[in-house]
Design an enzyme around this catalytic site. Structure first.
Site, mmCIF file in Angstrom:
data_model
loop_
_atom_site.group_PDB
_atom_site.id
_atom_site.type_symbol
_atom_site.label_atom_id
_atom_site.label_comp_id
_atom_site.label_asym_id
_atom_site.label_seq_id
_atom_site.Cartn_x
_atom_site.Cartn_y
_atom_site.Cartn_z
ATOM 1 N N CYS A 96 0.928 -1.476 -0.173
ATOM 2 C CA CYS A 96 0.068 0.061 -0.149
ATOM 3 C C CYS A 96 0.699 0.911 0.146
ATOM 4 O O CYS A 96 0.880 2.137 -0.253
ATOM 5 C CB CYS A 96 -1.242 0.100 1.108
ATOM 6 S SG CYS A 96 -1.711 -1.528 1.369
ATOM 7 N N HIS A 236 -3.364 6.745 3.845
ATOM 8 C CA HIS A 236 -4.061 5.731 3.008
ATOM 9 C C HIS A 236 -5.103 5.801 3.606
ATOM 10 O O HIS A 236 -5.108 5.448 4.492
ATOM 11 C CB HIS A 236 -2.706 4.579 3.720
ATOM 12 C CG HIS A 236 -3.002 3.754 2.586
ATOM 13 N ND1 HIS A 236 -3.515 3.068 1.288
ATOM 14 C CD2 HIS A 236 -3.295 1.702 3.248
ATOM 15 C CE1 HIS A 236 -3.997 1.761 0.987
ATOM 16 N NE2 HIS A 236 -3.901 1.349 2.559
ATOM 17 N N ASN A 266 -10.136 0.048 0.313
ATOM 18 C CA ASN A 266 -8.673 0.105 0.017
ATOM 19 C C ASN A 266 -7.808 -0.583 -1.177
ATOM 20 O O ASN A 266 -8.974 -1.380 -1.502
ATOM 21 C CB ASN A 266 -8.154 -1.142 0.838
ATOM 22 C CG ASN A 266 -6.468 -0.936 1.490
ATOM 23 O OD1 ASN A 266 -6.073 -0.217 0.380
ATOM 24 N ND2 ASN A 266 -6.550 -1.523 2.538
#
Length: 308
Positions: A96, A236, A266
């Site tokens: 990520c 994030h 996500n």
């Protein structure tokens, strides 16, 4: 399919919708679409690109790279573009944190090659690695891609002022995406559980909040800035509770925190470029603004960046 509900998902994660690739599409297709949009936005043609870097932990295949596939989808073949042989393409996996890792790679490339034009893409097909019987993971992830063009010189909407990238491999067990060569699968074998995403949620939450908070503070301090100097904070987009916890620890005003996890879930390496584009479309992000980015991911990896 499993014991959950819209209310359960939304109250614990903030996620309301997400996007899933069509069966005949892959990460490279989403990445190529994002790349083409970024090039149009920059007023460039595919032939202007000298480097294609793709951040992904869910590539179409182990080989060839998604970057090479995107180049082909953009029409950058040797029969169409005489300079094709000068184009550098490769994938990398920062999980990520991939987009921020890519910003640092692009900065290094531009320092060595001042005339380079770097296309940085974050592209993920996370739905292909979800176990839809595992409630702890399958409700969290979506597919997506985002891209930016980086080059030296004036005329940019934002400059990359500073980037920091960190990692600690001793926490590798907290997030795993299977399917690599450690899985000794033979033709005809059933797909094992290790093929799918697994995560130790509580530990990930703790490390994510700690690491993003610390790295954001360090980024501000080494650039002589405070929270008051930041126009927009984009973390994030993994979980609303994580974003809120980091914002609280930074004393970041709520109106400076951008959130779109409710729309996309996500999307790993695609999260930050998607958020930048979405914030711009909403009028929350304007040219010249000072933007603080923070991220974390499997590995563990984490980092922060300052734009403006």
């Amino acid at each position: 399919m499993l014991d959950t509900s819209d209310e359960w998902i939304t109250s614990r994660t903030g996620i309301r919708t997400r996007h899933i690739l069509d069966d005949d599409a892959n990460a490279s297709d989403a990445g190529a679409a994002a790349a083409a949009a970024a090039l149009r936005d920059a007023g460039l043609e595919p032939a202007d690109i000298t480097h294609i870097f793709v951040a992904t932990c869910t590539p179409d295949s182990l080989c060839p790279s998604v970057a090479c596939l995107i180049a082909d989808k953009l029409g950058l073949s040797s029969t169409q573009q005489p300079r094709c042989g000068e184009l550098m393409c490769f994938d990398f996996n920062g999980a990520c944190s991939g987009f921020l890792y890519g910003l640092e790679l692009a900065r290094a490339t531009l320092a060595l090659h001042p005339d380079a034009v770097v296309l940085l893409v974050g592209a993920e097909a996370l739905s292909r690695r979800l176990n839809f019987h595992d409630r702890s993971t399958c409700v969290l992830f979506g597919d997506g891609a985002g891209a930016v063009v980086l080059r030296n010189g004036g005329g940019a909407l934002w400059g990359v002022r500073d980037v920091s990238c960190c990692s600690d491999g001793s926490f590798h067990q907290l997030i795993n995406v299977g399917g690599g060569t450690s899985m000794r699968v033979r033709a005809g074998d059933p797909v094992p559980d290790e093929f799918f995403i697994s995560m130790q949620g509580r530990e990930v939450f703790r490390h994510a909040v700690r690491c993003m908070t610390a790295e954001s503070k360090k980024m501000l301090e080494r650039n002589g800035l405070t929270v008051n100097d930041i126009d927009l904070f984009i973390a994030h987009q993994a979980n609303l509770r994580i974003i809120e916890a980091v914002g609280s620890r930074l004393d970041m005003p709520e109106d400076k925190i951008f959130v779109n996890v409710q729309k996309f879930a996500n999307t790993s390496a695609a999260t930050l470029p998607l958020a930048l584009d979405d914030a711009r479309a909403q009028g929350r992000l304007k040219p010249g603004m000072r933007v603080l980015l923070a991220t974390f991911g499997g590995g563990m990896t984490w980092g922060a960046a300052l734009l403006g």
